[in-house]
Design a protein around this motif. Structure first.
Motif, short mmCIF file in Angstrom:
data_model
loop_
_atom_site.label_atom_id
_atom_site.label_comp_id
_atom_site.label_asym_id
_atom_site.label_seq_id
_atom_site.Cartn_x
_atom_site.Cartn_y
_atom_site.Cartn_z
N LEU A 41 0.86 -1.19 0.00
CA LEU A 41 0.00 0.00 0.00
C LEU A 41 0.89 1.23 0.00
CD1 LEU A 41 -2.74 -0.55 2.74
CD2 LEU A 41 -3.12 -0.28 0.30
N PRO A 42 0.59 2.21 -0.84
CA PRO A 42 1.34 3.47 -0.74
C PRO A 42 1.20 4.05 0.66
CG PRO A 42 0.01 3.43 -2.74
CD PRO A 42 -0.39 2.23 -1.91
N ALA A 70 -5.76 18.12 2.13
CA ALA A 70 -6.97 18.68 1.52
C ALA A 70 -7.99 17.57 1.27
CB ALA A 70 -6.62 19.36 0.21
N LYS A 71 -9.26 17.95 1.30
CA LYS A 71 -10.33 16.98 1.06
C LYS A 71 -10.19 16.34 -0.33
CE LYS A 71 -15.24 16.27 1.62
NZ LYS A 71 -16.30 16.62 0.74
N SER A 72 -9.68 17.09 -1.30
CA SER A 72 -9.48 16.53 -2.64
C SER A 72 -8.46 15.40 -2.62
CB SER A 72 -9.05 17.61 -3.63
OG SER A 72 -7.84 18.21 -3.21
N ARG A 73 -7.45 15.52 -1.76
CA ARG A 73 -6.44 14.45 -1.63
C ARG A 73 -7.08 13.22 -0.99
NH1 ARG A 73 -3.18 11.14 -3.24
NH2 ARG A 73 -1.46 10.52 -1.94
N VAL A 74 -7.93 13.44 0.00
CA VAL A 74 -8.63 12.32 0.64
C VAL A 74 -9.52 11.62 -0.37
CG1 VAL A 74 -10.40 11.74 2.35
CG2 VAL A 74 -8.50 13.19 3.00
N THR A 75 -10.17 12.38 -1.22
CA THR A 75 -11.04 11.78 -2.24
C THR A 75 -10.24 10.81 -3.11
OG1 THR A 75 -12.45 13.73 -2.27
CG2 THR A 75 -12.55 12.30 -4.21
N LYS A 76 -9.01 11.19 -3.49
CA LYS A 76 -8.17 10.30 -4.30
C LYS A 76 -7.75 9.07 -3.50
CE LYS A 76 -6.38 13.90 -7.29
NZ LYS A 76 -5.24 14.68 -7.73
N LEU A 77 -7.38 9.27 -2.24
CA LEU A 77 -6.98 8.14 -1.40
C LEU A 77 -8.14 7.16 -1.22
CD1 LEU A 77 -5.04 10.02 1.43
CD2 LEU A 77 -4.06 8.52 -0.30
N SER A 80 -8.96 5.14 -4.33
CA SER A 80 -8.02 4.05 -4.53
C SER A 80 -8.31 2.90 -3.57
CB SER A 80 -6.58 4.55 -4.34
OG SER A 80 -5.67 3.49 -4.52
N LEU A 81 -8.60 3.22 -2.30
CA LEU A 81 -8.90 2.17 -1.32
C LEU A 81 -10.21 1.46 -1.65
CD1 LEU A 81 -7.71 4.05 1.89
CD2 LEU A 81 -6.64 2.02 0.86
N ILE A 82 -11.16 2.17 -2.23
CA ILE A 82 -12.41 1.54 -2.67
C ILE A 82 -12.12 0.60 -3.85
CG2 ILE A 82 -14.62 1.98 -3.82
CD1 ILE A 82 -14.88 4.49 -2.01
N ARG A 83 -11.30 1.05 -4.81
CA ARG A 83 -10.94 0.20 -5.95
C ARG A 83 -10.21 -1.07 -5.49
NH1 ARG A 83 -9.60 5.02 -8.25
NH2 ARG A 83 -7.37 4.70 -7.93
N ARG A 84 -9.43 -0.97 -4.44
CA ARG A 84 -8.71 -2.13 -3.90
C ARG A 84 -9.64 -3.04 -3.08
NH1 ARG A 84 -2.95 -1.70 -3.25
NH2 ARG A 84 -2.15 0.27 -4.03
N GLY A 85 -10.88 -2.59 -2.85
CA GLY A 85 -11.82 -3.39 -2.08
C GLY A 85 -11.62 -3.30 -0.58
N LEU A 86 -10.96 -2.24 -0.12
CA LEU A 86 -10.66 -2.10 1.31
C LEU A 86 -11.65 -1.19 2.03
CD1 LEU A 86 -6.79 -1.74 0.96
CD2 LEU A 86 -8.10 -3.80 1.49
N LEU A 87 -12.27 -0.28 1.30
CA LEU A 87 -13.27 0.64 1.86
C LEU A 87 -14.53 0.58 1.03
CD1 LEU A 87 -11.38 4.00 2.66
CD2 LEU A 87 -11.99 2.17 4.24
#
Length: 156
Positions: A41-42, A70-77, A80-87
């Motif tokens: 994980l990054p 920033a909230k925009s950075r959290v959106t990207k994180l 990615s975690l949703i795509r990985r199936g973690l969130l």
């Protein structure tokens, strides 16, 4: 000037303290990098995932505050975690404009594995100290933590 300035503290002590703190901080960054590689994980995603320890739901706003990004950075994180199936992102029943973020079972297992690894790593550090040294260390770290939190208000 700080009203609590103590001229009896030699500059070399301050410099040594600064050097120790920077060394500890660098060691912590290296440990986080090792964990990132171990769990594939990054670093930013790992730190984001760790925020869910003991939490059922979090919002992007809460994550942004805790991670100091920033909230925009959290959106990207989060994406990615949703795509990985973690969130997973769920609508808030109280406010449909808000999305609640939660660990998936896979994310929960990964977080548990990371937590176990971190616990073992910290245990390995403490095992290098005698019982008396551990007590002194933990007392000193507690005191250091309290003073570091209060120092930001004292420095002008």
């Amino acid at each position: 000037m700080n009203k609590n300035y103590d001229p009896l503290i030699p500059d070399r002590d301050v410099a040594e303290f600064l050097q120790f703190m920077e060394g500890i901080f660098q060691c912590c960054r290296e440990r986080m990098q090792d964990q990132s590689e171990r769990f594939d994980l990054p670093d930013a995603e790992l730190r984001c995932l760790l925020q869910f320890d003991g939490e059922r739901y979090l919002t992007a706003k809460t994550l942004a505050y805790r991670l100091n990004v920033a909230k925009s950075r959290v959106t990207k994180l989060v994406s990615s975690l949703i795509r990985r199936g973690l969130l997973v992102s769920l609508p808030d029943p109280a406010d449909s404009r808000v999305k609640l973020l939660s660990l998936t079972p896979k994310g929960g297992r990964l977080l548990r594995d990371i937590s176990i690894f971190r616990f073992k790593m910290h245990r390995a550090v403490l095992e290098q100290f005698s019982a008396g040294q551990r007590v002194a260390l933990l007392d000193s770290l507690s005191l250091l933590s309290r003073h570091m939190k209060s120092a930001k208000d004292m420095v002008e």
